[in-house]
Write an enzyme that holds these catalytic residues in place. Structure first.
Site, mmCIF file in Angstrom:
data_model
loop_
_atom_site.group_PDB
_atom_site.id
_atom_site.type_symbol
_atom_site.label_atom_id
_atom_site.label_comp_id
_atom_site.label_asym_id
_atom_site.label_seq_id
_atom_site.Cartn_x
_atom_site.Cartn_y
_atom_site.Cartn_z
ATOM 1 N N LYS A 125 0.542 -1.144 -0.015
ATOM 2 C CA LYS A 125 0.268 0.203 0.022
ATOM 3 C C LYS A 125 0.652 1.144 0.030
ATOM 4 O O LYS A 125 0.544 2.333 -0.099
ATOM 5 C CB LYS A 125 -0.756 0.029 1.537
ATOM 6 C CG LYS A 125 -1.900 -1.294 1.423
ATOM 7 C CD LYS A 125 -2.919 -0.890 2.231
ATOM 8 C CE LYS A 125 -4.131 -2.485 2.773
ATOM 9 N NZ LYS A 125 -3.280 -3.479 1.998
ATOM 10 N N LYS A 160 -8.509 1.795 6.149
ATOM 11 C CA LYS A 160 -7.989 0.563 5.759
ATOM 12 C C LYS A 160 -6.504 0.617 7.134
ATOM 13 O O LYS A 160 -6.496 1.483 6.627
ATOM 14 C CB LYS A 160 -7.454 -0.532 4.276
ATOM 15 C CG LYS A 160 -7.147 0.414 3.234
ATOM 16 C CD LYS A 160 -7.483 -0.255 1.893
ATOM 17 C CE LYS A 160 -7.260 0.352 1.495
ATOM 18 N NZ LYS A 160 -7.306 -0.267 -0.680
ATOM 19 N N ARG A 210 -7.423 -8.570 -10.868
ATOM 20 C CA ARG A 210 -6.299 -9.045 -10.449
ATOM 21 C C ARG A 210 -5.591 -8.743 -11.884
ATOM 22 O O ARG A 210 -5.638 -10.092 -12.113
ATOM 23 C CB ARG A 210 -6.244 -10.030 -9.253
ATOM 24 C CG ARG A 210 -4.448 -10.673 -9.426
ATOM 25 C CD ARG A 210 -3.536 -9.798 -8.937
ATOM 26 N NE ARG A 210 -3.824 -9.479 -7.484
ATOM 27 C CZ ARG A 210 -3.808 -10.041 -6.245
ATOM 28 N NH1 ARG A 210 -3.346 -10.741 -6.052
ATOM 29 N NH2 ARG A 210 -4.008 -9.100 -5.173
ATOM 30 N N ARG A 224 -12.861 -10.119 -9.451
ATOM 31 C CA ARG A 224 -13.664 -10.074 -8.137
ATOM 32 C C ARG A 224 -14.622 -10.035 -7.988
ATOM 33 O O ARG A 224 -14.479 -8.547 -7.997
ATOM 34 C CB ARG A 224 -12.115 -10.487 -6.757
ATOM 35 C CG ARG A 224 -10.835 -10.799 -7.600
ATOM 36 C CD ARG A 224 -10.126 -10.973 -6.751
ATOM 37 N NE ARG A 224 -9.547 -9.563 -7.408
ATOM 38 C CZ ARG A 224 -8.681 -9.499 -5.746
ATOM 39 N NH1 ARG A 224 -7.761 -10.080 -5.286
ATOM 40 N NH2 ARG A 224 -7.828 -8.140 -6.934
ATOM 41 N N ARG A 232 -15.479 -5.486 0.454
ATOM 42 C CA ARG A 232 -14.370 -5.867 -0.423
ATOM 43 C C ARG A 232 -14.231 -7.166 -1.188
ATOM 44 O O ARG A 232 -15.660 -7.893 -1.469
ATOM 45 C CB ARG A 232 -13.851 -6.711 0.776
ATOM 46 C CG ARG A 232 -13.745 -5.656 2.037
ATOM 47 C CD ARG A 232 -13.302 -6.501 3.358
ATOM 48 N NE ARG A 232 -14.211 -7.219 3.698
ATOM 49 C CZ ARG A 232 -14.330 -7.806 4.801
ATOM 50 N NH1 ARG A 232 -13.199 -8.709 5.720
ATOM 51 N NH2 ARG A 232 -15.283 -8.650 5.545
ATOM 52 N N ASP A 272 -3.967 -4.968 -7.811
ATOM 53 C CA ASP A 272 -5.509 -5.205 -7.893
ATOM 54 C C ASP A 272 -5.232 -3.617 -8.832
ATOM 55 O O ASP A 272 -5.184 -2.353 -8.459
ATOM 56 C CB ASP A 272 -5.517 -4.766 -6.641
ATOM 57 C CG ASP A 272 -5.737 -6.023 -6.062
ATOM 58 O OD1 ASP A 272 -4.808 -6.569 -6.689
ATOM 59 O OD2 ASP A 272 -5.391 -6.173 -4.980
ATOM 60 N N GLU A 280 -3.768 -1.198 -5.297
ATOM 61 C CA GLU A 280 -1.933 -2.181 -4.825
ATOM 62 C C GLU A 280 -1.026 -2.960 -5.774
ATOM 63 O O GLU A 280 -2.200 -2.731 -6.999
ATOM 64 C CB GLU A 280 -2.905 -2.964 -3.809
ATOM 65 C CG GLU A 280 -3.610 -2.376 -2.497
ATOM 66 C CD GLU A 280 -3.846 -3.435 -1.381
ATOM 67 O OE1 GLU A 280 -3.323 -4.765 -1.676
ATOM 68 O OE2 GLU A 280 -4.916 -3.227 -0.450
ATOM 69 N N ASN A 282 0.810 -6.083 -5.491
ATOM 70 C CA ASN A 282 1.037 -7.299 -4.080
ATOM 71 C C ASN A 282 1.956 -7.607 -4.266
ATOM 72 O O ASN A 282 2.305 -8.527 -6.195
ATOM 73 C CB ASN A 282 0.244 -8.283 -4.472
ATOM 74 C CG ASN A 282 -1.050 -7.235 -3.691
ATOM 75 O OD1 ASN A 282 -1.084 -7.411 -2.599
ATOM 76 N ND2 ASN A 282 -2.035 -7.067 -4.363
#
Length: 319
Positions: A125, A160, A210, A224, A232, A272, A280, A282
């Site tokens: 993040k 978050k 993703r 998703r 979420r 994302d 994000e 990852n």
């Protein structure tokens, strides 16, 4: 060329072989003739200049209830293996950070995927903030006045934990929600870390995409869809994976960040994207390989191992 590959991961008996990305990476490595080892992060040691792991030879198979065989444990000098796959799940805490410092002593002579120093330097993040033009309006702060001012400007927000994972602790606060003060008090009582606050993106109802990048190149994606009444999209909280295609904006985002990922040795990355915004990056233990293949996409473990083998053999030839 047969390589020796050590998987630093969570207990292999606990994984879901129909969802776990590390499992298909191990299957692909084994199919290519590579020798596999397994150890847990707590089995990693630094002793007198050597990086050691209490590791066990590993064999894998796609058989529910019998998906692995482990040999007898032995002390493995990780400088003698070709590749270490750093695949334990977050949280990205001091244990995780310590593992990156230890593995840095053997990389790149032993190729660590992803580069441990770069993993440490790219919290998901925070790293994304290098590209503010690709992100939704974002604030990172522990300052209550700043957070309230951000909310006054954007009204509808997501808040978050900065180092959370899996959607834990993510809250959607609508303009009339009166819980912001209580939430900030709760977060302050359990952590000294700043929070990430972003403008809510209503595009999330159409999904959180993703995208998997291999050595900086976009290779495949899933979308998703969050469950009804849920902000979420994480699959373990009810998000539903569906087939998707990369849009021109997705490709623009990947082309912008890809060269930096490759230069940093971040071979396996999952980003994302919600609507037109990158949210994000990852790099610790990206997932999604099996879902992409199950929905008709490519088996990305193959190009991933192509990239790893190229980097590993280049390192062997230089040593």
């Amino acid at each position: 060329m047969s390589l020796s590959v050590a998987f630093q991961m969570d207990p292999i008996e606990t994984i879901d072989i129909n969802a776990d990305s590390t499992f298909v990476l191990a299957l692909e490595a084994q199919a290519r003739g590579h020798r596999l080892w397994h150890y847990l992060p707590r089995d990693l040691s630094f002793r007198d200049g050597r990086v050691l792991a209490r590791a066990r030879p590993l064999t894998v198979r796609r058989h529910v209830g019998g998906h692995f065989t482990l040999g007898d444990p032995q002390t493995l000098d990780l400088s003698t293996v070709d590749v270490v796959m750093m695949r334990q799940d977050p949280p990205f805490d001091m244990s995780y950070i310590t593992a990156t410092h230890i593995l840095e002593h053997i990389h790149p002579r032993t190729l660590v995927v992803n580069d441990p120093a770069e993993v440490r330097g790219a919290p998901e993040k925070l790293f994304v903030c290098r590209w503010p033009d690709l992100m939704p309006p974002t604030l990172i702060s522990a300052d209550v006045a700043e957070i309230k001012d951000f909310r006054a400007e954007h009204k509808d927000i997501i808040i978050k934990p900065l180092f959370g994972n899996g959607g834990a602790g993510v809250f959607h606060l609508k303009p009339d929600d009166e819980n912001l003060g209580a939430l900030l008090e709760m977060f302050a009582s359990i952590s000294r870390e700043p929070l990430m606050v972003q403008r809510y993106l209503p595009e999330i109802r159409a999904g959180d995409k993703r995208i998997i990048l291999v050595d900086g190149e976009a290779m495949g994606a899933i979308n998703r869809i969050p469950a009804a009444g849920e902000a979420r999209s994480n699959m373990h909280v009810g998000g539903r994976p569906v087939e998707t295609q990369l849009t021109p904006r997705d490709r623009e985002i990947c082309a912008t960040i890809g060269p930096e990922l490759r230069a940093r040795g971040l071979v396996f990355v999952g980003i994302d994207v919600i609507g037109d915004y990158l949210t994000e990056i990852n790099v610790t233990s990206p997932t999604g390989l099996q879902e992409i293949a199950r929905l008709g996409g490519p088996r990305l473990e193959a190009p991933l191992w192509d990239a790893i083998e190229t980097r590993a053999t280049e390192g062997i030839s230089r040593s």
